[in-house]
Design a protein around this motif. Structure first.
Motif, PDB file in Angstrom:
ATOM      1  N   LYS A 108       0.957  -1.395  -0.013  1.00  0.00           N
ATOM      2  CA  LYS A 108       0.042  -0.070   0.046  1.00  0.00           C
ATOM      3  C   LYS A 108       0.613   1.077   0.028  1.00  0.00           C
ATOM      4  O   LYS A 108       2.202   1.276   0.268  1.00  0.00           O
ATOM      5  N   ALA A 109       0.172   2.157  -0.456  1.00  0.00           N
ATOM      6  CA  ALA A 109       0.763   3.634  -0.300  1.00  0.00           C
ATOM      7  C   ALA A 109       2.119   3.609  -1.317  1.00  0.00           C
ATOM      8  O   ALA A 109       3.229   4.325  -0.788  1.00  0.00           O
ATOM      9  N   LEU A 110       1.955   3.216  -2.414  1.00  0.00           N
ATOM     10  CA  LEU A 110       3.241   2.918  -3.361  1.00  0.00           C
ATOM     11  C   LEU A 110       3.115   4.428  -4.435  1.00  0.00           C
ATOM     12  O   LEU A 110       2.031   4.998  -4.670  1.00  0.00           O
ATOM     13  N   VAL A 111       4.274   4.738  -4.605  1.00  0.00           N
ATOM     14  CA  VAL A 111       4.142   5.498  -5.931  1.00  0.00           C
ATOM     15  C   VAL A 111       4.766   4.941  -7.202  1.00  0.00           C
ATOM     16  O   VAL A 111       6.088   4.586  -7.121  1.00  0.00           O
ATOM     17  N   VAL A 112       4.244   4.608  -8.093  1.00  0.00           N
ATOM     18  CA  VAL A 112       4.537   3.976  -9.225  1.00  0.00           C
ATOM     19  C   VAL A 112       4.419   4.928 -10.586  1.00  0.00           C
ATOM     20  O   VAL A 112       3.422   4.702 -11.166  1.00  0.00           O
TER      21      VAL A 112
ATOM     22  N   ARG B 283       6.243 -10.568 -21.645  1.00  0.00           N
ATOM     23  CA  ARG B 283       5.783 -11.358 -22.324  1.00  0.00           C
ATOM     24  C   ARG B 283       4.129 -11.732 -21.778  1.00  0.00           C
ATOM     25  O   ARG B 283       3.216 -11.546 -22.723  1.00  0.00           O
ATOM     26  N   ASP B 284       3.888 -11.453 -20.286  1.00  0.00           N
ATOM     27  CA  ASP B 284       2.490 -11.949 -20.105  1.00  0.00           C
ATOM     28  C   ASP B 284       1.494 -10.597 -19.686  1.00  0.00           C
ATOM     29  O   ASP B 284       0.632 -10.461 -20.242  1.00  0.00           O
ATOM     30  N   ARG B 285       2.455  -9.954 -18.859  1.00  0.00           N
ATOM     31  CA  ARG B 285       1.519  -8.568 -18.447  1.00  0.00           C
ATOM     32  C   ARG B 285       2.923  -7.707 -18.223  1.00  0.00           C
ATOM     33  O   ARG B 285       3.744  -7.709 -17.614  1.00  0.00           O
ATOM     34  N   GLY B 286       2.446  -6.371 -18.745  1.00  0.00           N
ATOM     35  CA  GLY B 286       3.373  -5.300 -18.359  1.00  0.00           C
ATOM     36  C   GLY B 286       3.265  -4.786 -16.675  1.00  0.00           C
ATOM     37  O   GLY B 286       4.199  -4.625 -15.976  1.00  0.00           O
ATOM     38  N   MET B 287       2.175  -4.781 -16.262  1.00  0.00           N
ATOM     39  CA  MET B 287       1.917  -4.561 -14.794  1.00  0.00           C
ATOM     40  C   MET B 287       0.835  -5.227 -14.290  1.00  0.00           C
ATOM     41  O   MET B 287      -0.025  -5.737 -14.725  1.00  0.00           O
ATOM     42  N   LEU B 288       1.095  -5.590 -13.010  1.00  0.00           N
ATOM     43  CA  LEU B 288       0.243  -6.320 -12.363  1.00  0.00           C
ATOM     44  C   LEU B 288      -0.037  -5.905 -10.619  1.00  0.00           C
ATOM     45  O   LEU B 288       0.988  -5.575  -9.977  1.00  0.00           O
ATOM     46  N   PHE B 289      -1.404  -5.711 -10.395  1.00  0.00           N
ATOM     47  CA  PHE B 289      -1.695  -5.371  -9.108  1.00  0.00           C
ATOM     48  C   PHE B 289      -2.343  -6.269  -8.436  1.00  0.00           C
ATOM     49  O   PHE B 289      -3.687  -6.360  -8.703  1.00  0.00           O
ATOM     50  N   ASN B 290      -2.236  -6.588  -7.215  1.00  0.00           N
ATOM     51  CA  ASN B 290      -3.068  -7.539  -6.492  1.00  0.00           C
ATOM     52  C   ASN B 290      -3.066  -7.229  -5.121  1.00  0.00           C
ATOM     53  O   ASN B 290      -2.023  -6.998  -4.378  1.00  0.00           O
ATOM     54  N   ALA B 291      -4.098  -6.470  -4.532  1.00  0.00           N
ATOM     55  CA  ALA B 291      -4.579  -6.114  -3.224  1.00  0.00           C
ATOM     56  C   ALA B 291      -3.163  -5.061  -3.249  1.00  0.00           C
ATOM     57  O   ALA B 291      -2.887  -4.905  -1.963  1.00  0.00           O
ATOM     58  N   ALA B 292      -2.866  -4.339  -3.817  1.00  0.00           N
ATOM     59  CA  ALA B 292      -2.120  -2.970  -3.872  1.00  0.00           C
ATOM     60  C   ALA B 292      -3.057  -1.585  -3.917  1.00  0.00           C
ATOM     61  O   ALA B 292      -3.747  -1.120  -4.818  1.00  0.00           O
ATOM     62  N   ASN B 293      -3.059  -1.205  -2.533  1.00  0.00           N
ATOM     63  CA  ASN B 293      -3.997  -0.182  -2.185  1.00  0.00           C
ATOM     64  C   ASN B 293      -3.588   1.245  -2.100  1.00  0.00           C
ATOM     65  O   ASN B 293      -2.281   1.231  -1.521  1.00  0.00           O
ATOM     66  N   GLY B 294      -4.425   2.112  -2.122  1.00  0.00           N
ATOM     67  CA  GLY B 294      -3.740   3.719  -1.799  1.00  0.00           C
ATOM     68  C   GLY B 294      -2.571   4.134  -2.477  1.00  0.00           C
ATOM     69  O   GLY B 294      -1.641   4.846  -1.922  1.00  0.00           O
ATOM     70  N   SER B 295      -2.734   3.733  -3.612  1.00  0.00           N
ATOM     71  CA  SER B 295      -1.135   4.288  -4.462  1.00  0.00           C
ATOM     72  C   SER B 295      -1.372   5.106  -5.497  1.00  0.00           C
ATOM     73  O   SER B 295      -2.602   5.314  -6.124  1.00  0.00           O
ATOM     74  N   GLN B 296      -0.340   5.706  -5.861  1.00  0.00           N
ATOM     75  CA  GLN B 296      -0.289   6.555  -7.186  1.00  0.00           C
ATOM     76  C   GLN B 296       0.362   6.149  -8.253  1.00  0.00           C
ATOM     77  O   GLN B 296       1.595   5.436  -8.226  1.00  0.00           O
ATOM     78  N   ILE B 297      -0.359   5.520  -9.554  1.00  0.00           N
ATOM     79  CA  ILE B 297       0.237   4.977 -10.531  1.00  0.00           C
ATOM     80  C   ILE B 297       0.154   5.829 -11.911  1.00  0.00           C
ATOM     81  O   ILE B 297      -1.142   5.962 -12.327  1.00  0.00           O
ATOM     82  N   SER B 298       1.046   6.563 -12.260  1.00  0.00           N
ATOM     83  CA  SER B 298       1.001   7.522 -13.294  1.00  0.00           C
ATOM     84  C   SER B 298       2.302   7.529 -13.969  1.00  0.00           C
ATOM     85  O   SER B 298       3.284   7.228 -13.548  1.00  0.00           O
ATOM     86  N   GLY B 299       2.159   7.905 -15.475  1.00  0.00           N
ATOM     87  CA  GLY B 299       2.994   8.218 -16.233  1.00  0.00           C
ATOM     88  C   GLY B 299       3.898   6.838 -16.605  1.00  0.00           C
ATOM     89  O   GLY B 299       4.782   7.010 -17.346  1.00  0.00           O
ATOM     90  N   ASN B 300       3.139   5.788 -16.639  1.00  0.00           N
ATOM     91  CA  ASN B 300       3.887   4.668 -17.008  1.00  0.00           C
ATOM     92  C   ASN B 300       3.363   4.255 -18.402  1.00  0.00           C
ATOM     93  O   ASN B 300       2.479   4.706 -18.861  1.00  0.00           O
ATOM     94  N   SER B 301       4.382   3.482 -19.202  1.00  0.00           N
ATOM     95  CA  SER B 301       3.921   2.882 -20.442  1.00  0.00           C
ATOM     96  C   SER B 301       4.300   1.554 -20.673  1.00  0.00           C
ATOM     97  O   SER B 301       5.219   0.776 -20.133  1.00  0.00           O
ATOM     98  N   VAL B 302       3.008   0.952 -21.154  1.00  0.00           N
ATOM     99  CA  VAL B 302       3.197  -0.570 -21.445  1.00  0.00           C
ATOM    100  C   VAL B 302       2.969  -0.724 -22.917  1.00  0.00           C
ATOM    101  O   VAL B 302       2.040  -0.410 -23.504  1.00  0.00           O
TER     102      VAL B 302
END
Length: 462
Positions: free
Chosen positions: A240-244, A253-272
């Motif tokens: 929790k409380a991550l800045v990604v 190959r399978d997934r660029g990003m995976l979030f499992n029970a990752a809460n209260g975070s800022q996920i911005s400016g990423n490219s897949v």
């Protein structure tokens, strides 16, 4: 002033005993290659001494029990005995710099590493080393505020993935930072578990299971990294409380990003970035080797003939994840742009670009969700909308899925009917009478143009 002492390769222990007082001021000790007992040099050196290894091979394993700086001239290497960690650090403030480090043991239970940093060794600095062919590259086992930067860390290849270690493992090491390193081969590039207040920034990852893998790690930053040709780029679990931010997943190959029970975070400016595009460095199985556990290229005749490489099945997978701000990301050319399910409805999702994905969204649920806020939604490359007032927002809402999509998710065999007249009539009816559409995602304020896309070069530069 710092004194310089030159240690001969013969009669080493006797020379040290005669020339090193117990409380000598900080000095620089020059150690020639092939010295019989490098551990004796470390043990008898004074607190704060700098030990410089000459070019050539030096013998491990070594244990640093008090604060020292261990450096290497160009071409200096330390080789372990294949039974334990090559260097074990127990003293705070230790510096290890400019060495080639190889030859650890292969015991996962002992956590054999190129450099193993114990919980007593807080504020250690590990930089500008070549750490290759070890089970774990660097293991931070409770060492707070340790910095690992500007290293090349290459793991094991010729084994199954379950029998390899990580490039850098972080266990309960608050304040630790992993910055501007190159990772290749092994299990995960960076694996953090039961930690907090960490920074992982500016690293490059390839040919791994996960580039970055979080478990129970909170209040941390993952920024400006580049993941290429891994099975999964960034996997954030039970944290929790991550800045990604500002990370790149380039044809993982399978997934660029995976979030499992990752809460209260800022996920911005990423490219897949996915899809089949001309390969630059994606080699065939013949010249990559067929190492089990290492992501392999698609070697079908058609793929090899076209010089193409595979991209992720899903740009992003979101599972049981809530209270996040997901904004200004770029998801391109995946089989599914975003797959989210299992109670992941409580997120603020806006300002993202969904570009040329076979299915923009796969939502397994029945609720009505609006992916827009304060008059700003997301960009959808397949949205044939108009903007008559020129405010940058489409005049009509966008719905990525319909009843037929839901049928195909629950009964994939129904794909044989996708072009049948009955299916076309159903889709026409839904377009004419939106009230009959099932629950799902709607973007009430879709954008007419996408945000800027982050490139791999920009990711590394950050």
């Amino acid at each position: 002033m710092r004194r310089t002492r030159h240690i001969a390769t013969f009669g080493l222990a006797a020379v040290i005993a005669a020339s090193l007082p117990l409380h000598a001021p900080a000095a620089t000790l020059q150690v020639a290659a092939g010295a019989n007992d490098l551990q004796a040099v470390l043990d008898r050196a004074a607190e704060g001494d700098e030990i410089t290894l000459a070019a050539g091979s030096h013998r491990g394993p070594l244990r640093i029990g008090h604060r020292l700086t261990l450096t290497g001239a160009a071409g200096a290497s330390i080789t372990g005995d294949g039974q334990s960690s090559v260097i074990t650090v127990a003293a705070p403030g230790t510096i290890i710099r400019g060495l080639a480090i190889k030859g650890s043991g292969h015991s996962l239970e002992r956590m054999d590493s190129g450099i193993y940093v114990e919980d007593t060794a807080h504020d250690t600095l590990i930089e500008n080393n070549e750490i290759e062919g070890n089970l774990f590259g660097v293991y931070l086992h409770g060492s707070a505020n340790t910095i690992v930067r500007h290293n090349s860390i290459i793991g094991l290849r010729a084994t199954r993935a379950g029998g390899t270690g990580n490039g850098v493992s972080v266990w309960n090491a608050p304040g630790a930072k992993v910055i501007d390193n190159e990772f290749r081969y092994g299990r995960d590039g960076v694996f953090a578990i039961t930690s907090r207040n960490n920074v992982f920034s500016g690293n490059r990852f390839s040919d791994l299971r996960f580039a970055v893998h979080f478990m129970y790690t909170n209040d941390s930053e993952i920024s400006g990294n580049v993941s290429a040709r891994n099975i999964i780029g960034y996997a954030m679990m039970f944290s929790k409380a991550l800045v990604v931010k500002d990370n790149v997943s380039d044809h993982d190959r399978d997934r660029g990003m995976l979030f499992n029970a990752a809460n209260g975070s800022q996920i911005s400016g990423n490219s897949v970035i996915g899809g089949l595009q001309p390969a630059e460095r994606w080699a065939t199985a013949e010249n990559r080797g067929a190492d089990e556990g290492v992501p392999q290229a698609d070697t079908s005749a058609a793929t090899l003939a076209s010089g193409a490489r595979p991209g992720p099945e899903k740009c992003v997978f979101i599972y049981n994840t809530n209270n996040n701000r997901i904004s200004d990301n770029w998801f391109e050319a995946c089989e599914i742009g975003v797959h989210f399910t299992a109670g992941s409805e409580g997120n603020d999702i806006r300002g993202n670009a969904f570009v040329n994905n076979a299915s923009q969204i796969k939502y397994v649920g029945t609720r009505h969700l609006d992916w827009s806020k304060n008059g700003r939604g997301n960009y959808w490359s397949d949205n044939p909308a108009f903007d008559l007032n020129g405010d940058g927002v489409a005049d009509t809402a966008y719905r990525p899925n319909d009843l037929i999509d839901r049928v195909l998710w629950t009964a994939p065999a129904a794909k044989v009917l996708i072009n049948s007249p009955a299916v076309q009539v159903i889709r026409w009816a839904q377009a004419q009478f939106p009230a009959i559409l099932p629950g799902g995602v709607v973007d009430s304020h879709p954008l007419m143009s996408p945000p800027a896309r982050r490139t791999a070069a920009e990711g590394k530069a950050r």
